[in-house]
Design an enzyme around this catalytic site. Structure first.
Site, PDB file in Angstrom:
ATOM      1  N   GLY A 140      41.208  22.353  55.130  1.00 12.76           N
ATOM      2  CA  GLY A 140      39.770  22.614  55.141  1.00 12.76           C
ATOM      3  C   GLY A 140      39.219  22.303  56.515  1.00 12.76           C
TER       4      GLY A 140
ATOM      5  N   CYS B 206      47.468  19.484  55.323  1.00 13.99           N
ATOM      6  CA  CYS B 206      46.497  19.337  56.419  1.00 13.99           C
ATOM      7  C   CYS B 206      45.335  18.434  55.985  1.00 13.99           C
ATOM      8  CB  CYS B 206      46.049  20.731  56.882  1.00 13.99           C
ATOM      9  SG  CYS B 206      45.296  20.676  58.515  1.00 13.99           S
ATOM     10  N   TYR B 207      44.122  18.981  55.816  1.00 18.75           N
ATOM     11  CA  TYR B 207      43.014  18.123  55.375  1.00 18.75           C
ATOM     12  C   TYR B 207      43.367  17.457  54.041  1.00 18.75           C
ATOM     13  CZ  TYR B 207      38.345  16.643  53.938  1.00 18.75           C
ATOM     14  OH  TYR B 207      37.269  15.904  53.517  1.00 18.75           O
TER      15      TYR B 207
ATOM     16  N   HIS C  56      51.017  23.868  57.937  1.00 18.66           N
ATOM     17  CA  HIS C  56      50.668  24.802  56.858  1.00 18.66           C
ATOM     18  C   HIS C  56      51.905  25.557  56.363  1.00 18.66           C
ATOM     19  CE1 HIS C  56      46.264  24.497  57.020  1.00 18.66           C
ATOM     20  NE2 HIS C  56      46.522  24.058  58.231  1.00 18.66           N
TER      21      HIS C  56
ATOM     22  N   GLU D 246      52.016  27.588  53.922  1.00 18.49           N
ATOM     23  CA  GLU D 246      51.654  28.841  53.250  1.00 18.49           C
ATOM     24  C   GLU D 246      51.612  30.039  54.191  1.00 18.49           C
ATOM     25  OE1 GLU D 246      49.766  26.289  53.902  1.00 18.49           O
ATOM     26  OE2 GLU D 246      47.698  26.804  54.368  1.00 18.49           O
TER      27      GLU D 246
ATOM     28  N   SER E  62      39.075  55.672  39.040  1.00 23.10           N
ATOM     29  CA  SER E  62      38.678  56.128  40.378  1.00 23.10           C
ATOM     30  C   SER E  62      39.817  56.862  41.070  1.00 23.10           C
ATOM     31  CB  SER E  62      38.300  54.913  41.222  1.00 23.10           C
ATOM     32  OG  SER E  62      39.465  54.141  41.477  1.00 23.10           O
ATOM     33  N   GLY E  63      41.007  56.794  40.487  1.00 24.70           N
ATOM     34  CA  GLY E  63      42.181  57.333  41.183  1.00 24.70           C
ATOM     35  C   GLY E  63      42.918  56.229  41.916  1.00 24.70           C
ATOM     36  N   GLY E  64      42.259  55.084  42.098  1.00 25.57           N
ATOM     37  CA  GLY E  64      42.878  53.963  42.813  1.00 25.57           C
ATOM     38  C   GLY E  64      43.773  53.128  41.911  1.00 25.57           C
ATOM     39  N   VAL E  65      44.433  52.149  42.533  1.00 20.40           N
ATOM     40  CA  VAL E  65      45.423  51.347  41.816  1.00 20.40           C
ATOM     41  C   VAL E  65      44.792  50.534  40.671  1.00 20.40           C
ATOM     42  CG1 VAL E  65      47.228  49.587  42.077  1.00 20.40           C
ATOM     43  CG2 VAL E  65      46.541  50.955  44.025  1.00 20.40           C
ATOM     44  N   ASP E  66      43.720  49.806  40.993  1.00 20.65           N
ATOM     45  CA  ASP E  66      43.225  48.818  40.035  1.00 20.65           C
ATOM     46  C   ASP E  66      42.767  49.462  38.730  1.00 20.65           C
ATOM     47  OD1 ASP E  66      43.698  47.357  42.272  1.00 20.65           O
ATOM     48  OD2 ASP E  66      41.590  47.074  42.787  1.00 20.65           O
ATOM     49  N   SER E  67      41.952  50.508  38.847  1.00 17.79           N
ATOM     50  CA  SER E  67      41.453  51.105  37.612  1.00 17.79           C
ATOM     51  C   SER E  67      42.586  51.810  36.862  1.00 17.79           C
ATOM     52  CB  SER E  67      40.296  52.068  37.897  1.00 17.79           C
ATOM     53  OG  SER E  67      40.724  53.169  38.653  1.00 17.79           O
ATOM     54  N   SER E  68      43.564  52.346  37.585  1.00 20.18           N
ATOM     55  CA  SER E  68      44.693  52.997  36.908  1.00 20.18           C
ATOM     56  C   SER E  68      45.506  51.969  36.125  1.00 20.18           C
ATOM     57  CB  SER E  68      45.629  53.674  37.908  1.00 20.18           C
ATOM     58  OG  SER E  68      44.921  54.591  38.680  1.00 20.18           O
TER      59      SER E  68
ATOM     60  N   LYS F 167      46.324  41.439  44.301  1.00 21.68           N
ATOM     61  CA  LYS F 167      46.606  42.872  44.410  1.00 21.68           C
ATOM     62  C   LYS F 167      48.100  43.191  44.216  1.00 21.68           C
ATOM     63  CE  LYS F 167      44.963  46.972  45.801  1.00 21.68           C
ATOM     64  NZ  LYS F 167      43.679  47.540  45.390  1.00 21.68           N
TER      65      LYS F 167
END
Ligand code: XMP
Length: 527
Positions: free
Chosen positions: A69, A96-97, A183, A185, A237-243, A383
Site C-alpha cells: 500500500g 511490503c506495507y 512483491h 505478485e 453484445s457479441g463479446g466474451v462476457d455476455s456470451s 477475465k
C-alpha cells in the site's frame, strides 16, 4: 419484479471449499495477488484491510495475505488491520506495507525510509523455509518501498536479504506468519508465483479445488434454485462476457432463457452472424435479434463530438432494449456479465476494499430502472477465468479470445460523422488488420487491434491519377489491464501487408498510418 440489485450487491456468490483473503491496504497490485493465488486453483478474494476478525472467521479462510500500500506505518491514520488477526492461528503473508504492519504489530521496529528502493534486485536466501521450497539460493525480486524492517526482533528469523534490505523475507518463530519486503505478485519477480504457491499449498494446506468445472456445477445449481420457473433475459453484445453468461444460463435453465441482441449497425464484420449462429442455432435460445441499425445511424446523423456520440448510442440502446424486453412478458431477471474487477472498482462488495475510481465505461450498460432482478454469475471471476469458463462451456475459441470491443462500437473509430458508407470502409480495413494479425500468429499476442477511419483526406497517386482519399490508422496495443497500454511493436512485414492490402482493396483509402502512442497519455480508442 423486485429491486434491481436484490440478491446481488455484496453477496459472496460462491461457496468455495478453500478460500484465501487478500486484505487490501490500497495496493496497485492487490488484484494481481488474487490472480496469482487463483492460478493455484485456490479461490482468492480481495477484502477491506480492516475487515473484522468476526467476519474473517465467518469466511473461514485458509490464509490471509496483507497487501502492499502507499502509506507509511508512521503516517497519522495509517491503515491497520484488526489486531486480533495475528492471534487467529491462520497463516499470514505480509507483502511490503503488509510486512511492515505485521512486523510492527508483533514487536519489530520499522525503519523510516530515507529513500525509495524501486526496481529489480537480487535476493539471497539465508534460511530454509517452506515459503522458499524449490527455490535456489538466489532469485530476482521486485522492490518498491520506502520504509523497511532492518533488525527483526528475537521472535523472527531472517529468510532472505538483498544488498539494501537485510530482512527481505522473514518468518515468525512461533506462529505461521511470513513476510516479504518485495512483491511476489508481479512478473518482475519471476519466481514470485512459486512463492505464493508455496504459501497457499505448503503453509495454508490448500489442495487447489477451485476449478472451472466445479464452478459451473455450483453456479448451475445456484441459478436453478434462484430462478425457479421464472424467465431470464440476457443482453448479448457479441463479446466474451455476455456470451459466457448466456452459455452458462442456457446450461442451467435452457428454454427459460431469452437473449436479446441489438444490432446497432456499428458492429464488426461477421459479429451479428456469429451471435445468431451460436445462440440461435447452436444453443437454440429464444433469441431476439433487433435490427436497429437505421435508428442508430439516423440518430447519429451530423453528430461528430465523441461524447455526444456515446450519449446518443447509450440512449438509443436503452430505448431499443427496453422495448424488446417488454415484448417478453414473463421476464423477471436480467443476466449481466459483471466481472470481479468491476465489482472491486465499483466498491459494490460489502467486504471489498473501499470504492476507488470507477474505471470501466458503461456505454452499452443498462440502467437500474429497467426493474429486473440482476443475475451476475461472473462477479467472482477475473477475465481470464471467464474465458476459461467459456472454454469449458464449449464456446468457440474465436468468440472467447476476441479482442474487446467498446459498447459504442465502430462509431468511436469512425472519426467525424458516422455514415453507412464510411462504416463500410472502416469495416473492410478492420477485417484486413485482424486477418493479417491472425495470419502472422500475432492476434493473441496483442490485446487489442483495430482500424480507425480518420476525418482527413490526403493526396495520393494511383496509376496516372491523383487521388484525394481518406486515411486509415492502425492501432495495436499490448496491455495487462487496459488501464495502461503500450503500442505493439508489430513486425514491419505485417504492417506492410496490412497497408498494401488496405490501399489496394479498400476503395476510398489511399494512406495507412500506424499509431505509436502509448496509454497514457493517449487512450486505446481514438474517441
Ligand atoms: P480507452 O480508450 O479508454 O479504452 O483506453 C480502454 C478499454 O475500454 C474499451 N472502451 C469501452 N468499452 N464501452 C465499453 O464497453 C465504452 O464506451 C468504451 N470505451 C472504451 C476500449 O475498447 C479498451 O478496451
Amino acid at each position: 419484479m423486485s429491486s434491481p440489485t436484490a440478491g446481488s450487491a455484496g453477496a459472496v456468490s460462491s461457496t468455495p471449499e478453500e478460500r484465501v483473503l487478500v486484505l487490501d491496504f490500497g495496493s496497485q497490485t492487490a488484484q494481481l495477488i488474487a490472480r496469482r493465488v487463483r492460478e493455484q486453483n485456490v479461490f482468492c478474494q480481495i477484502v477491506r484491510h480492516d475487515l473484522s476478525v468476526d467476519r474473517i472467521r465467518e469466511l473461514a479462510p485458509k490464509g490471509l495475505i496483507l497487501s502492499g500500500g502507499p502509506a507509511s506505518v508512521y503516517d497519522a491514520g495509517a491503515p491497520a488491520p484488526d489486531p486480533r488477526i495475528f492471534e487467529l492461528g491462520i497463516p499470514i503473508l505480509g507483502i511490503c506495507y503488509g510486512m511492515q504492519v505485521t512486523c510492527r504489530a508483533l514487536g519489530t521496529e520499522v525503519s523510516p525510509g530515507t529513500h525509495r528502493e524501486f526496481g529489480r534486485t537480487s535476493c539471497t536466501l539465508k534460511t530454509a523455509s517452506p515459503l522458499f521450497a524449490g527455490v535456489g539460493g538466489e532469485m530476482t525480486v521486485w522492490m518498491s518501498h520506502g520504509d523497511q524492517v532492518k533488525n527483526p526482533a528475537e521472535n523472527w528469523v531472517i529468510l532472505a536479504a538483498t544488498a539494501d534490505c537485510p530482512a527481505a523475507a522473514v518468518q515468525h518463530k512461533s506462529a505461521p506468519i511470513y513476510c516479504l519486503q518485495f512483491h511476489p505478485e508481479v512478473t518482475h519477480t519471476p519466481l514470485g508465483g512459486k512463492l505464493l504457491g508455496n504459501f497457499v499449498r505448503e503453509i495454508c494446506g490448500c489442495r487447489g479445488t477451485w476449478k472451472m468445472s466445479s464452478f459451473i456445477s455450483q453456479q448451475v445449481e445456484r441459478i436453478r434454485e434462484r430462478v425457479g420457473k421464472r424467465r431470464v433475459i440476457c443482453g448479448l453484445s457479441g463479446g466474451v462476457d455476455s456470451s459466457v453468461v448466456a452459455a452458462l444460463l442456457y446450461q442451467a435453465i435452457g428454454d427459460q432463457l431469452s437473449c436479446i441482441f441489438v444490432d446497432n449497425g456499428l458492429l464488426r464484420t461477421g459479429e451479428s452472424d456469429e451471435v445468431r449462429r451460436r445462440f440461435g442455432e447452436h444453443f437454440r435460445t429464444d433469441l431476439h435479434v433487433v435490427d436497429a441499425s437505421r435508428q442508430f445511424l439516423g440518430e447519429l446523423k451530423g453528430v461528430v463530438d465523441p461524447q455526444a456520440k456515446r450519449k446518443t448510442i447509450g440512449r438509443v440502446f436503452i430505448d431499443v432494449f427496453r422495448a424488446e424486453a417488454k415484448s417478453i412478458p414473463d421476464a423477471h431477471f436480467l443476466a449481466q456479465g459483471t466481472l470481479y474487477p468491476d465489482v472491486i472498482e465499483s466498491g459494490a462488495n460489502v467486504d471489498g476494499p473501499a470504492a476507488t475510481i470507477k474505471h470501466h465505461h458503461n456505454v452499452g450498460g443498462l440502467p437500474a430502472e429497467l426493474g429486473f432482478e440482476l443475475i451476475e454469475p461472473l462477479r467472482d471471476l477475473f477475465k481470464d477465468e471467464a474465458r476459461a469458463l467459456g472454454e469449458e462451456l464449449g464456446l468457440p475459441e474465436e468468440m472467447i479470445w476476441r479482442h474487446p470491443f467498446p459498447g459504442p462500437g465502430l462509431a468511436v473509430r469512425c472519426l467525424g460523422e458516422v455514415r453507412q458508407e464510411r462504416l463500410e470502409v472502416l469495416r473492410k480495413a478492420d477485417t484486413i488488420v485482424i486477418e493479417e494479425l491472425r495470419k502472422a500468429g500475432l492476434y493473441r499476442q496483442v490485446q487489442q487491434a483495430f482500424a480507425v477511419l480518420l476525418p482527413v483526406q490526403s493526396v495520393g497517386v494511383m496509376g496516372d491519377y491523383r487521388t484525394y482519399d481518406e486515411v486509415v490508422a492502425i492501432r495495436a496495443v499490448t496491455t495487462e489491464d487496459f488501464m495502461t497500454a503500450d503500442w505493439a511493436h508489430l513486425p514491419y512485414e505485417v504492417l506492410e501487408s496490412i497497408s498494401t492490402r488496405i490501399t489496394n482493396s479498400v476503395r476510398g483509402v489511399n494512406r495507412v498510418v500506424y499509431d505509436i502512442s502509448s496509454k497514457p497519455p493517449s487512450t486505446i480508442e481514438w474517441e
